[in-house]
Design a protein around this motif. Structure first.
Motif, PDB file in Angstrom:
ATOM      1  N   ARG A   7      36.227  14.106  -2.492  1.00 39.15           N
ATOM      2  CA  ARG A   7      36.605  15.389  -1.612  1.00 39.15           C
ATOM      3  C   ARG A   7      38.051  15.498  -1.677  1.00 39.15           C
ATOM      4  O   ARG A   7      38.929  15.085  -0.829  1.00 39.15           O
ATOM      5  CB  ARG A   7      36.034  14.859  -0.091  1.00 39.15           C
ATOM      6  CG  ARG A   7      34.607  15.326  -0.078  1.00 39.15           C
ATOM      7  CD  ARG A   7      33.913  14.785   1.287  1.00 39.15           C
ATOM      8  NE  ARG A   7      35.043  15.328   2.213  1.00 39.15           N
ATOM      9  CZ  ARG A   7      35.258  15.031   3.211  1.00 39.15           C
ATOM     10  NH1 ARG A   7      34.874  13.569   3.601  1.00 39.15           N
ATOM     11  NH2 ARG A   7      36.103  15.554   4.220  1.00 39.15           N
ATOM     12  N   GLU A  58      41.803  17.056  -1.184  1.00 34.04           N
ATOM     13  CA  GLU A  58      42.235  18.113  -0.418  1.00 34.04           C
ATOM     14  C   GLU A  58      43.947  17.837  -0.324  1.00 34.04           C
ATOM     15  O   GLU A  58      44.286  16.629  -0.483  1.00 34.04           O
ATOM     16  CB  GLU A  58      42.015  17.755   1.123  1.00 34.04           C
ATOM     17  CG  GLU A  58      40.631  18.326   1.371  1.00 34.04           C
ATOM     18  CD  GLU A  58      40.039  18.072   2.874  1.00 34.04           C
ATOM     19  OE1 GLU A  58      40.675  17.394   3.560  1.00 34.04           O
ATOM     20  OE2 GLU A  58      38.932  18.709   3.248  1.00 34.04           O
ATOM     21  N   TRP A  59      44.628  18.976  -0.108  1.00 29.16           N
ATOM     22  CA  TRP A  59      46.047  18.680  -0.175  1.00 29.16           C
ATOM     23  C   TRP A  59      46.663  18.270   1.066  1.00 29.16           C
ATOM     24  O   TRP A  59      46.350  18.773   2.130  1.00 29.16           O
ATOM     25  CB  TRP A  59      46.592  20.156  -0.481  1.00 29.16           C
ATOM     26  CG  TRP A  59      46.359  20.782  -1.882  1.00 29.16           C
ATOM     27  CD1 TRP A  59      45.451  21.515  -2.288  1.00 29.16           C
ATOM     28  CD2 TRP A  59      47.007  20.536  -3.180  1.00 29.16           C
ATOM     29  NE1 TRP A  59      45.308  21.777  -3.572  1.00 29.16           N
ATOM     30  CE2 TRP A  59      46.399  21.203  -4.048  1.00 29.16           C
ATOM     31  CE3 TRP A  59      48.249  19.492  -3.502  1.00 29.16           C
ATOM     32  CZ2 TRP A  59      46.794  20.799  -5.388  1.00 29.16           C
ATOM     33  CZ3 TRP A  59      48.512  19.391  -4.731  1.00 29.16           C
ATOM     34  CH2 TRP A  59      47.930  20.250  -5.725  1.00 29.16           C
ATOM     35  N   GLN A  60      47.375  16.993   0.804  1.00 34.54           N
ATOM     36  CA  GLN A  60      47.822  16.225   2.158  1.00 34.54           C
ATOM     37  C   GLN A  60      49.199  15.606   1.807  1.00 34.54           C
ATOM     38  O   GLN A  60      49.366  15.269   0.550  1.00 34.54           O
ATOM     39  CB  GLN A  60      46.816  15.664   2.657  1.00 34.54           C
ATOM     40  CG  GLN A  60      45.941  14.918   1.518  1.00 34.54           C
ATOM     41  CD  GLN A  60      44.774  14.111   1.866  1.00 34.54           C
ATOM     42  OE1 GLN A  60      44.741  13.771   3.039  1.00 34.54           O
ATOM     43  NE2 GLN A  60      43.980  14.410   1.212  1.00 34.54           N
ATOM     44  N   PRO A  61      50.123  15.285   2.799  1.00 30.49           N
ATOM     45  CA  PRO A  61      51.129  14.542   2.552  1.00 30.49           C
ATOM     46  C   PRO A  61      50.658  12.916   2.349  1.00 30.49           C
ATOM     47  O   PRO A  61      49.702  12.660   3.090  1.00 30.49           O
ATOM     48  CB  PRO A  61      52.031  14.579   3.773  1.00 30.49           C
ATOM     49  CG  PRO A  61      51.047  15.195   4.720  1.00 30.49           C
ATOM     50  CD  PRO A  61      49.857  15.658   4.198  1.00 30.49           C
ATOM     51  N   GLU A  97      50.682  10.372   5.642  1.00 33.62           N
ATOM     52  CA  GLU A  97      49.494  10.264   6.695  1.00 33.62           C
ATOM     53  C   GLU A  97      48.497   9.311   6.251  1.00 33.62           C
ATOM     54  O   GLU A  97      48.340   8.697   7.012  1.00 33.62           O
ATOM     55  CB  GLU A  97      48.975  11.549   6.472  1.00 33.62           C
ATOM     56  CG  GLU A  97      47.855  11.620   7.580  1.00 33.62           C
ATOM     57  CD  GLU A  97      47.234  12.924   7.899  1.00 33.62           C
ATOM     58  OE1 GLU A  97      46.638  13.698   7.135  1.00 33.62           O
ATOM     59  OE2 GLU A  97      47.838  13.462   8.790  1.00 33.62           O
ATOM     60  N   VAL A  98      48.325   9.055   4.754  1.00 30.56           N
ATOM     61  CA  VAL A  98      47.372   8.185   4.622  1.00 30.56           C
ATOM     62  C   VAL A  98      47.677   6.684   4.359  1.00 30.56           C
ATOM     63  O   VAL A  98      47.169   5.501   4.775  1.00 30.56           O
ATOM     64  CB  VAL A  98      46.649   8.416   3.147  1.00 30.56           C
ATOM     65  CG1 VAL A  98      47.549   8.397   1.937  1.00 30.56           C
ATOM     66  CG2 VAL A  98      45.389   7.812   3.083  1.00 30.56           C
ATOM     67  N   ALA A 132      47.734   5.646   8.074  1.00 31.97           N
ATOM     68  CA  ALA A 132      46.228   5.444   8.555  1.00 31.97           C
ATOM     69  C   ALA A 132      45.604   4.101   8.056  1.00 31.97           C
ATOM     70  O   ALA A 132      45.037   3.314   8.772  1.00 31.97           O
ATOM     71  CB  ALA A 132      45.412   6.396   7.911  1.00 31.97           C
ATOM     72  N   ALA A 187      41.272  11.447   0.677  1.00 28.59           N
ATOM     73  CA  ALA A 187      41.767  10.507   1.703  1.00 28.59           C
ATOM     74  C   ALA A 187      41.170   9.241   1.796  1.00 28.59           C
ATOM     75  O   ALA A 187      41.892   8.181   1.969  1.00 28.59           O
ATOM     76  CB  ALA A 187      42.143  11.226   3.112  1.00 28.59           C
ATOM     77  N   VAL A 188      39.819   9.467   2.005  1.00 27.89           N
ATOM     78  CA  VAL A 188      39.076   8.062   2.352  1.00 27.89           C
ATOM     79  C   VAL A 188      39.117   7.295   1.242  1.00 27.89           C
ATOM     80  O   VAL A 188      39.472   6.081   1.468  1.00 27.89           O
ATOM     81  CB  VAL A 188      37.578   8.518   2.396  1.00 27.89           C
ATOM     82  CG1 VAL A 188      36.842   7.106   2.465  1.00 27.89           C
ATOM     83  CG2 VAL A 188      37.352   9.411   3.734  1.00 27.89           C
ATOM     84  N   GLU A 211      42.924   5.830   0.997  1.00 27.38           N
ATOM     85  CA  GLU A 211      43.063   4.995   2.158  1.00 27.38           C
ATOM     86  C   GLU A 211      42.644   3.454   1.542  1.00 27.38           C
ATOM     87  O   GLU A 211      43.090   2.454   1.755  1.00 27.38           O
ATOM     88  CB  GLU A 211      42.665   5.431   3.225  1.00 27.38           C
ATOM     89  CG  GLU A 211      42.587   4.432   4.423  1.00 27.38           C
ATOM     90  CD  GLU A 211      41.837   4.791   5.602  1.00 27.38           C
ATOM     91  OE1 GLU A 211      42.405   5.787   6.359  1.00 27.38           O
ATOM     92  OE2 GLU A 211      40.574   4.560   5.637  1.00 27.38           O
ATOM     93  N   ARG A 212      41.486   3.252   0.812  1.00 22.10           N
ATOM     94  CA  ARG A 212      40.858   2.216   0.431  1.00 22.10           C
ATOM     95  C   ARG A 212      41.790   1.813  -0.712  1.00 22.10           C
ATOM     96  O   ARG A 212      41.970   0.576  -0.759  1.00 22.10           O
ATOM     97  CB  ARG A 212      39.595   2.641  -0.288  1.00 22.10           C
ATOM     98  CG  ARG A 212      38.525   1.835  -0.545  1.00 22.10           C
ATOM     99  CD  ARG A 212      37.467   1.878   0.619  1.00 22.10           C
ATOM    100  NE  ARG A 212      36.549   0.905   0.142  1.00 22.10           N
ATOM    101  CZ  ARG A 212      36.740  -0.492   0.301  1.00 22.10           C
ATOM    102  NH1 ARG A 212      37.672  -0.935   1.397  1.00 22.10           N
ATOM    103  NH2 ARG A 212      35.987  -1.598  -0.102  1.00 22.10           N
TER     104      ARG A 212
END
Lengths: 509, 229
Positions: free
Chosen positions: A351, A353-356, A359-360, A363, A392-393, A396-397
């Protein structure tokens, strides 16, 4: 003649035809002689013209011309006085002869044109019928083998020629003869020319050597599906235009049939794939649910011992705490195994997505919470990092696994550093610790499943963490590598491709 | 509080129900239990609970349908219990109106903290949110549209301000990306999650002490954001 299918002419050879013509004229003479006294010569001429007409209809143009000449001669010899001689007493009979001959020849001419038209119509009818039957058979074909067989049969019966169908290999680099016993030599170069250019290719030079001389591209709406090669069995002359256009029509029918089969395959494939995927993911989530439910109960029930009133003795509470921790470890392990199963099953749906990145990172650190309590984490991200496209998920892992590893192996109170910087078309993320580092001889195997840096170490773990990281990073199109720092400690670095981040509309100030 | 809060637990697994009950009772609540979705809906109608704790994987149907049904006539806070593999179920549940979630396995401590937070929010709601909210070094006065940090005024763009009001307006509640995007940028932006992420980043830069390790504007990875005062 490939299309010489006229029933009338087929039955008579050239010699027989001459004999029949002569016989017809003789019969007419014989029939008319007894009538000589009763009929005018003009009417006897009519009988001969009738004969010519019948011959023209039944035996064709050449026979009719012959009949015209014989009729005029017979009429002259047997009927015009003086009889039994070519001589003519009355000069006006010469006009009769001339008119008779011209009439006979004209009749012959028009009759044979009519005949020819009729024959052509029959021929076309038969061709259309044959193509229609072919189309029907091709529409019902379920396999490429059937298409090839139907084609070869058609070419053989309609054109008395041999054919092979050549289909491209999976990478479309080479063409191979498709499933047939026919042993027709082909000129590979011409096959390729036809396939690449999508044009009909013929070579009269190779025909003499027994090679297929005609190459038709199988042009389907989406792409060229192969090549049809044809050789006429016994025909020294040029193939007729009709045969070429028939073959052309045949080639497009085959192409459409092959394309249809191709898409049937594609549809079946994707359906099978979808079903497998669905089955796999439902098994995994059922497994996940079934394994997690008792673990959840164990963690919670162990915790609830702390709430018992009056309070349990301290040793019992210690046991409860241990139960809680062991159950959580088991849960983490199950989680790792299930993740690995999911990633290993291939085709993880990301999944993205564009993101900085920032953030992750935040998290992950928050998620680890207590696991990082003994290590200050220094986050050093470049200021101008672009937005990255990732799941992201999963990332993050990766970060959690790397930070957790660092915290597990590095001595308490030593800092863990997390760096990120852009180099060219990737962003490099590194997790560094001040622990013992990786044993040099096993560094390459670290990312394999069930491999651990220090196999006998008392630290808990399964050797899945880095394997999961590797699978996730590679699914994102990045790379991951482990190293020891020159100043001591371990370093794991992974990259994520930069891509084209979407723009953000400026907010009106 | 004079009367104890009523909590309804809808969970099919008996042992999980048992310890959740113990934990919630420890918070001084009155507990009712249901094993199935149908029973849960009946109990919710009959008892009018102050909090619903709902397992998403019920045997007789999708917990999300229960949330939708319930949201038709009640705004009782809902806490979801879900297994980690159900990421999108979690999002759907939150979009449907659930307030918070816990991922299995979870500790009793976490559970009690969430229950407390959700019940506190409920007891406070009638008077309406106060126009002034303090968190960290920040004081946000929404009646005067003024945000200060350590006494110094912080300039926020209109979108940043709007994002702040939405997040702060639902303390403790997990707001999904989709929800936030629709609320702040409009329905045509629900797929443009990078907007949201960039602006949350701006808010953190301006209002958090350490923007890389935020304490108030928290990321729920893969789901959305949560504001903690």
């Amino acid at each position: 003649m490939p299309f010489d299918t006229s029933a009338n002419e087929k039955h008579y050879s050239g010699f027989l035809r001459i004999a029949l013509t002569v016989a017809a004229c003789a019969a007419t003479t014989a029939l008319a002689t007894p009538l000589l006294g009763y009929l005018d010569l003009a009417n006897i001429v009519m009988l001969f013209l009738l004969t010519v007409l019948i011959v023209a209809v039944k035996l064709g143009r050449n026979a009719a011309i012959l009949a015209s000449v014989i009729s005029v001669l017979c009429f002259d010899i047997f009927f015009v006085p003086p009889r039994f001689s070519l001589a003519v007493s009355n000069i006006q009979y010469l006009i009769t002869f001339a008119v008779m001959l011209v009439t006979a020849l004209t009749t012959t001419h028009f009759t044979s044109i009519l005949r020819q038209r009729a024959q052509e119509a029959v021929q076309r009818e038969q061709q259309t019928q044959a193509l229609y039957q072919l189309a029907k058979q091709l529409a019902g074909a379920l396999t490429v083998e059937q298409v090839v067989e139907i084609t070869n049969r058609f070419v053989h019966s309609q054109l008395s020629a041999s054919s092979v169908v050549l289909l491209p290999s999976a990478d479309r680099k080479s063409l191979d003869v498709a499933c047939t016993q026919a042993n027709l030599p082909i000129e590979t170069h011409l096959v390729h020319v036809s396939f690449e250019s999508g044009k009909f290719v013929r070579s009269d030079e190779v025909r003499g050597m027994g090679y297929a001389s005609l190459y038709f591209p199988l042009k389907a709406p989406m792409r060229i599906r192969g090549v049809l090669a044809v050789a006429f069995d016994e025909q020294p002359g040029e193939p007729s235009d009709e045969s070429l256009s028939l073959l052309d029509a045949l080639a497009s029918l085959i192409a459409v049939a092959l394309e249809r089969l191709h898409y049937v395959d594609v549809a079946q494939d994707s359906e099978v794939k979808m079903l497998t995927e669905r089955l796999r993911s439902s098994i995994l989530s059922a497994l996940s649910h079934d394994l997690r439910t008792p673990l959840t109960a164990m963690v919670g029930l162990a915790d609830s011992l702390f709430l018992v009133k009056p309070a349990l003795p301290p040793t019992a509470l210690e046991t409860a705490q241990a139960l809680h921790e062991q159950a959580e470890r088991l849960a983490a392990l199950v989680g790792n195994l299930l993740d690995m199963a999911r990633l290993n099953a291939g085709e993880v749906t990301l999944r993205r997505e564009w993101q900085p990145l920032e953030e992750v990172v935040g998290a992950s650190i928050k998620l680890l919470g207590n696991a990082l309590a003994e290590h200050p984490v220094k986050v050093m991200l470049d200021n101008e990092l672009p937005l990255l496209e990732f799941d992201a998920v999963l990332i993050e892992r990766v970060l959690c696994n790397l930070l957790e590893n660092a915290a597990k192996y590095a001595p308490a109170q030593t800092p863990i550093e997390l760096h990120a910087k852009q180099t060219d078309s990737v962003v490099e993320v590194a997790v560094l610790d001040q622990g013992p580092g990786f044993p040099a001889h096993r560094r390459d195997e670290l990312f394999n499943m069930f491999v651990r840096g220090q196999s006998e170490s008392g630290k808990p773990g399964t050797g899945l963490g880095l394997a999961i990281c590797k699978a996730i990073v590679e699914a994102h199109g990045g790379t991951i590598a482990a190293d020891n720092r020159p100043e001591g400690g371990a370093q794991v670095c992974f990259t994520l491709p930069v891509g084209n981040p979407p723009s953000i509309e400026e907010e009106p100030a | 509080m004079t009367t104890p809060a009523k909590v309804l637990i809808v969970e099919d697994e008996k042992q999980i129900r048992r310890f959740v009950r113990v934990a919630v009772e420890e918070e001084g609540c009155q507990v009712a239990e249901a094993e199935t979705m149908a029973q849960g809906l009946l109990e919710a109608g009959a008892r009018q609970p102050d909090l619903l704790i709902l397992d998403l994987g019920l045997p007789d149907g999708n917990g999300i349908d229960l949330i939708r049904d319930l949201r038709g006539w009640s705004d009782t806070p809902i806490l979801i219990l879900s297994a980690r593999s159900q990421e999108h179920d979690k999002i759907d549940a939150l979009d449907a109106g659930a307030d918070d979630y816990l991922t299995k396995p979870f500790s009793v401590g976490e559970l009690r903290a969430r229950v407390r937070a959700l019940l506190r929010r409920r007891s406070r709601s009638p008077e309406g949110a106060s126009p002034v909210i303090e968190f960290g070094e920040v004081i946000a006065d929404f009646s005067r549209r003024r945000v200060t940090r350590n006494g110094a005024e912080v300039h926020l763009t209109p979108i940043e301000y709007r994002l702040l009001t939405v997040l702060v307006g639902h303390p403790g509640k997990v707001l999904t990306q989709r929800n936030l995007l629709r609320e702040i940028w409009g329905p045509s932006y629900v797929e443009s999650s990078h907007y949201l992420r960039v602006y949350v980043g701006h808010l953190r830069q301006k209002l958090e002490i350490d923007p890389t390790q935020p304490k108030h504007f928290l990321t729920e990875t893969g789901v959305g954001y949560r504001f903690l005062p």
